[in-house]
Design an enzyme around this catalytic site. Sequence first.
Site, PDB file in Angstrom:
ATOM      1  N   ARG A 107      53.110  15.107 106.525  1.00 54.48           N
ATOM      2  CA  ARG A 107      51.980  14.183 107.055  1.00 54.48           C
ATOM      3  C   ARG A 107      50.712  14.542 105.886  1.00 54.48           C
ATOM      4  O   ARG A 107      49.858  13.613 105.665  1.00 54.48           O
ATOM      5  CB  ARG A 107      51.554  14.229 108.655  1.00 54.48           C
ATOM      6  CG  ARG A 107      50.099  13.726 108.530  1.00 54.48           C
ATOM      7  CD  ARG A 107      50.101  13.266 110.052  1.00 54.48           C
ATOM      8  NE  ARG A 107      50.326  14.440 110.913  1.00 54.48           N
ATOM      9  CZ  ARG A 107      49.744  15.607 111.074  1.00 54.48           C
ATOM     10  NH1 ARG A 107      48.662  15.559 110.391  1.00 54.48           N
ATOM     11  NH2 ARG A 107      50.091  16.282 111.905  1.00 54.48           N
ATOM     12  N   TYR A 161      38.179  -9.471 102.587  1.00 48.20           N
ATOM     13  CA  TYR A 161      39.542  -9.590 103.266  1.00 48.20           C
ATOM     14  C   TYR A 161      39.043  -9.601 104.783  1.00 48.20           C
ATOM     15  O   TYR A 161      38.405  -8.827 105.344  1.00 48.20           O
ATOM     16  CB  TYR A 161      40.599  -8.601 102.778  1.00 48.20           C
ATOM     17  CG  TYR A 161      42.043  -8.464 103.468  1.00 48.20           C
ATOM     18  CD1 TYR A 161      42.715  -9.492 102.982  1.00 48.20           C
ATOM     19  CD2 TYR A 161      42.239  -7.417 104.345  1.00 48.20           C
ATOM     20  CE1 TYR A 161      44.042  -9.464 103.834  1.00 48.20           C
ATOM     21  CE2 TYR A 161      43.336  -7.383 104.739  1.00 48.20           C
ATOM     22  CZ  TYR A 161      44.338  -8.261 104.523  1.00 48.20           C
ATOM     23  OH  TYR A 161      45.567  -8.324 105.318  1.00 48.20           O
ATOM     24  N   ASP A 189      37.644  -3.222  96.248  1.00 48.85           N
ATOM     25  CA  ASP A 189      39.129  -3.551  96.536  1.00 48.85           C
ATOM     26  C   ASP A 189      39.646  -4.407  95.219  1.00 48.85           C
ATOM     27  O   ASP A 189      39.076  -5.412  95.147  1.00 48.85           O
ATOM     28  CB  ASP A 189      39.079  -4.154  97.827  1.00 48.85           C
ATOM     29  CG  ASP A 189      40.471  -4.878  98.241  1.00 48.85           C
ATOM     30  OD1 ASP A 189      41.370  -4.931  97.364  1.00 48.85           O
ATOM     31  OD2 ASP A 189      40.684  -4.995  99.530  1.00 48.85           O
ATOM     32  N   LYS A 220      50.769  -5.502  98.087  1.00 47.85           N
ATOM     33  CA  LYS A 220      50.962  -6.770  97.287  1.00 47.85           C
ATOM     34  C   LYS A 220      51.541  -6.491  95.859  1.00 47.85           C
ATOM     35  O   LYS A 220      52.715  -6.442  95.680  1.00 47.85           O
ATOM     36  CB  LYS A 220      49.459  -7.358  97.198  1.00 47.85           C
ATOM     37  CG  LYS A 220      48.780  -7.196  98.569  1.00 47.85           C
ATOM     38  CD  LYS A 220      49.269  -7.972  99.609  1.00 47.85           C
ATOM     39  CE  LYS A 220      49.025  -7.783 100.933  1.00 47.85           C
ATOM     40  NZ  LYS A 220      47.060  -8.021 101.153  1.00 47.85           N
TER      41      LYS A 220
HETATM   42  C1  LIG Z   1      46.410  -7.006 101.943  1.00 47.03           C
HETATM   43  C2  LIG Z   1      44.980  -6.754 101.658  1.00 47.03           C
HETATM   44  C3  LIG Z   1      44.578  -5.736 102.237  1.00 47.03           C
HETATM   45  C4  LIG Z   1      45.264  -4.776 103.210  1.00 47.03           C
HETATM   46  O1  LIG Z   1      46.325  -3.997 102.686  1.00 47.03           O
HETATM   47  P1  LIG Z   1      47.406  -3.588 103.647  1.00 47.03           P
HETATM   48  O2  LIG Z   1      48.658  -3.075 102.715  1.00 47.03           O
HETATM   49  O3  LIG Z   1      48.146  -5.227 104.164  1.00 47.03           O
HETATM   50  O4  LIG Z   1      46.939  -3.081 104.711  1.00 47.03           O
HETATM   51  C5  LIG Z   1      43.219  -5.296 101.770  1.00 47.03           C
HETATM   52  N1  LIG Z   1      42.638  -5.943 100.937  1.00 47.03           N
HETATM   53  C6  LIG Z   1      42.985  -7.143 100.316  1.00 47.03           C
HETATM   54  C7  LIG Z   1      42.411  -7.923  99.094  1.00 47.03           C
HETATM   55  C8  LIG Z   1      44.280  -7.460 100.796  1.00 47.03           C
HETATM   56  O5  LIG Z   1      44.714  -8.593  99.998  1.00 47.03           O
END
Ligand SMILES: *Cc1c(COP(=O)(O)O)cnc(C)c1O
Length: 383
Positions: free
Chosen positions: A44, A97, A173, A198
Amino acid sequence: MQPTFGPSVPLAPAFIPSSVYALPDLDALEAISTGQQTGFIYARDNHPNAVQLEQELARLENAAGAVVCSNGMAAIGAVAMATLHQGGRVIASNFLYGRTTQLFFQEMTRFGVEVVGIDTGDLTAVRSALADNPENKPTLMVVETLSNPLLATADLPAIIKLCNEHESLLLVDNTFASPILCRPIELGADFVIESITKIIGGHSDITLGVVLARDVATLVRLRQVRSIWGWMGDPFPCWLALRGLPTLRLRMLASCDNANKLAHFLRDQPGVSRVIHPSLSKHPDHALCKKMLGGHYGNMLCMELAGGRAAVNRFFQKAPALKFCPSLGDYATTCSHPASTSHRYLDPAERERQSITEGLIRVSVGIEPWEELAQAFRVGLES
Ligand SMILES: *Cc1c(COP(=O)(O)O)cnc(C)c1O
């Protein structure tokens, strides 16, 4: 017993699922705990597959270091927990998001953090939100490189300059751009998060996130937060992400190329009332995107069907090859419907304001041969 290889070295990275490590003595434990020596104690806190992935990602993004987390939201949570205090302030884009919006506006406000939402595409609004801080509260600004689903592009150089002038931290992000198109740390952002789930993962078989930081000192604190809140990513997804990383550039560039072609192709298709992609000269951020993303425009685009919800249903039924699933970044092209997925819980007036209509389909463009992709869309759009 660990296997031995003689003089040979395995070409593929080792997968090390161990949750705990045996130590020779107290001194070794002490040296690892205090950071005098690299080593592992408990998964962890840290494990070899996370460290390997972090080194690769930090190199890709030109960051001082990376902190792998169990998913993208954990990565955002880690930045929030490492930087915010009661009485602190967040200036957030109005188009984040959905879960990020909730994290700041619903959750962080419960802890006495002031959260202000603005249109970060409006630099005058950015400047006045930063300046409107009479008590000199420490501030974290939060933006996305490319917004979902309309692909508004944040003017990162301008925003970074304003943040520096007002001593605000900036979190970007970068999930929709990926480090192949944009490296906000190089531009001067303090923190970048990527949802590895993603594009970086790219095969829809990983849930993982990462924080990249510009400053070595903040990495220590991020790692501590990750351990306390239990946000470490597991070894197997780290190993899978590492496995996919060498093809990230190829996948991203091929997807972007297909997206440019598809955007132009869809403009001329019957039943398509609107196409949104920054490669189109009429997209409001065409020039900015071109400059900031090195001549690329991302793999995400939107098309609006004139026939509304019924037309969307028909499209999904006729083109099963274009999988309908509410995610993005797979090597295969997938579609989603913002009005009933990512933007479902916005009130209808706000959806209208953002022009997220019932006919709008968001496409995450993959790496199929172009003719195959064009044919799938032709079939889906046939009346
Ligand atoms: C999917 C996504 C997240 C969150 O990511 P997870 O891996 O699903 O927790 C944050 N920001 C954007 C722009 C996303 O597309």
